[in-house]
Write an enzyme that holds these catalytic residues in place. Sequence first.
Site, PDB file in Angstrom:
ATOM      1  N   ASP A  99       0.849  -1.187   0.000  1.00  0.00           N
ATOM      2  CA  ASP A  99       0.000   0.000   0.000  1.00  0.00           C
ATOM      3  C   ASP A  99       0.882   1.232   0.000  1.00  0.00           C
ATOM      4  O   ASP A  99       2.034   1.191   0.423  1.00  0.00           O
ATOM      5  CB  ASP A  99      -0.933   0.024   1.210  1.00  0.00           C
ATOM      6  CG  ASP A  99      -2.101   1.001   1.028  1.00  0.00           C
ATOM      7  OD1 ASP A  99      -2.484   1.260  -0.133  1.00  0.00           O
ATOM      8  OD2 ASP A  99      -2.616   1.511   2.030  1.00  0.00           O
ATOM      9  N   GLY A 100       0.310   2.306  -0.487  1.00  0.00           N
ATOM     10  CA  GLY A 100       0.973   3.596  -0.473  1.00  0.00           C
ATOM     11  C   GLY A 100      -0.081   4.676  -0.439  1.00  0.00           C
ATOM     12  O   GLY A 100      -1.202   4.469  -0.910  1.00  0.00           O
ATOM     13  N   GLU A 134       2.508   3.821  -4.133  1.00  0.00           N
ATOM     14  CA  GLU A 134       2.046   2.470  -4.495  1.00  0.00           C
ATOM     15  C   GLU A 134       3.132   1.736  -5.286  1.00  0.00           C
ATOM     16  O   GLU A 134       3.422   0.559  -5.020  1.00  0.00           O
ATOM     17  CB  GLU A 134       0.761   2.543  -5.320  1.00  0.00           C
ATOM     18  CG  GLU A 134      -0.439   3.109  -4.589  1.00  0.00           C
ATOM     19  CD  GLU A 134      -1.133   2.145  -3.636  1.00  0.00           C
ATOM     20  OE1 GLU A 134      -0.671   0.994  -3.476  1.00  0.00           O
ATOM     21  OE2 GLU A 134      -2.154   2.556  -3.052  1.00  0.00           O
ATOM     22  N   ASP A 182      -4.341  -2.544  -3.481  1.00  0.00           N
ATOM     23  CA  ASP A 182      -5.623  -1.861  -3.687  1.00  0.00           C
ATOM     24  C   ASP A 182      -5.493  -0.772  -4.748  1.00  0.00           C
ATOM     25  O   ASP A 182      -6.407   0.010  -4.959  1.00  0.00           O
ATOM     26  CB  ASP A 182      -6.183  -1.301  -2.373  1.00  0.00           C
ATOM     27  CG  ASP A 182      -5.320  -0.229  -1.738  1.00  0.00           C
ATOM     28  OD1 ASP A 182      -4.316   0.201  -2.350  1.00  0.00           O
ATOM     29  OD2 ASP A 182      -5.648   0.195  -0.613  1.00  0.00           O
ATOM     30  N   HIS A 194      -9.811  -0.266   2.079  1.00  0.00           N
ATOM     31  CA  HIS A 194     -10.675   0.177   3.182  1.00  0.00           C
ATOM     32  C   HIS A 194     -11.996  -0.590   3.214  1.00  0.00           C
ATOM     33  O   HIS A 194     -13.044  -0.029   3.501  1.00  0.00           O
ATOM     34  CB  HIS A 194     -10.906   1.685   3.106  1.00  0.00           C
ATOM     35  CG  HIS A 194      -9.634   2.451   2.962  1.00  0.00           C
ATOM     36  ND1 HIS A 194      -8.739   2.608   3.994  1.00  0.00           N
ATOM     37  CD2 HIS A 194      -9.085   3.078   1.889  1.00  0.00           C
ATOM     38  CE1 HIS A 194      -7.699   3.306   3.560  1.00  0.00           C
ATOM     39  NE2 HIS A 194      -7.882   3.596   2.298  1.00  0.00           N
ATOM     40  N   ASP A 243      -1.920  -0.525   5.075  1.00  0.00           N
ATOM     41  CA  ASP A 243      -2.373   0.865   5.115  1.00  0.00           C
ATOM     42  C   ASP A 243      -1.910   1.527   6.412  1.00  0.00           C
ATOM     43  O   ASP A 243      -1.399   2.656   6.393  1.00  0.00           O
ATOM     44  CB  ASP A 243      -3.894   0.925   4.985  1.00  0.00           C
ATOM     45  CG  ASP A 243      -4.424   2.342   5.034  1.00  0.00           C
ATOM     46  OD1 ASP A 243      -4.219   3.086   4.051  1.00  0.00           O
ATOM     47  OD2 ASP A 243      -5.026   2.725   6.055  1.00  0.00           O
TER      48      ASP A 243
END
Length: 160
Positions: free
Chosen positions: A14-15, A52, A74, A128, A138
Amino acid sequence: MASEPGGLVEIWTDGGCKPNPGAGGWAAVLRFGAAEREMSGAERETTNNRMELTAAAAALEALKRPCRVKLHTDSEYLRNGITRWHTGWVRRNWRNAQGDPVANYELWQRVLAAAKPHEIEWIWVRGHAGDPMNERVDQLATAAREAMLREPAETSTARR
């Protein structure tokens, strides 16, 4: 992270930035059997997409030998760039369909180079939405960004 030839490594990345563009963080969790490794870092001036890509590149660069990989992200930007768009970019000399230079070219090159020795399944997960590992990366990315913001302004971090 070492692995046995042909072993499956699962990676979650994640980023993010706040604001975007602005201060950003990235994170990855690599799992091989019962072994896990967390990685994270941050930059003061960046974008969500750059973070990301950085997460994916750093995670894949951590693999010491060719592996089977399931990489969970994501980021539709990352997944589509790798699975759909990059062949066209290469064919057009790193220009997008509109003829403009591809954004984040150097990071796409880094991800592609890091991915090359591996057999990778790129898996998109809704962000999320309660996926425990997506929530974990995250939180790690957010923590890396927040830690960096507490440091003097001339630094960026990479915790591996």
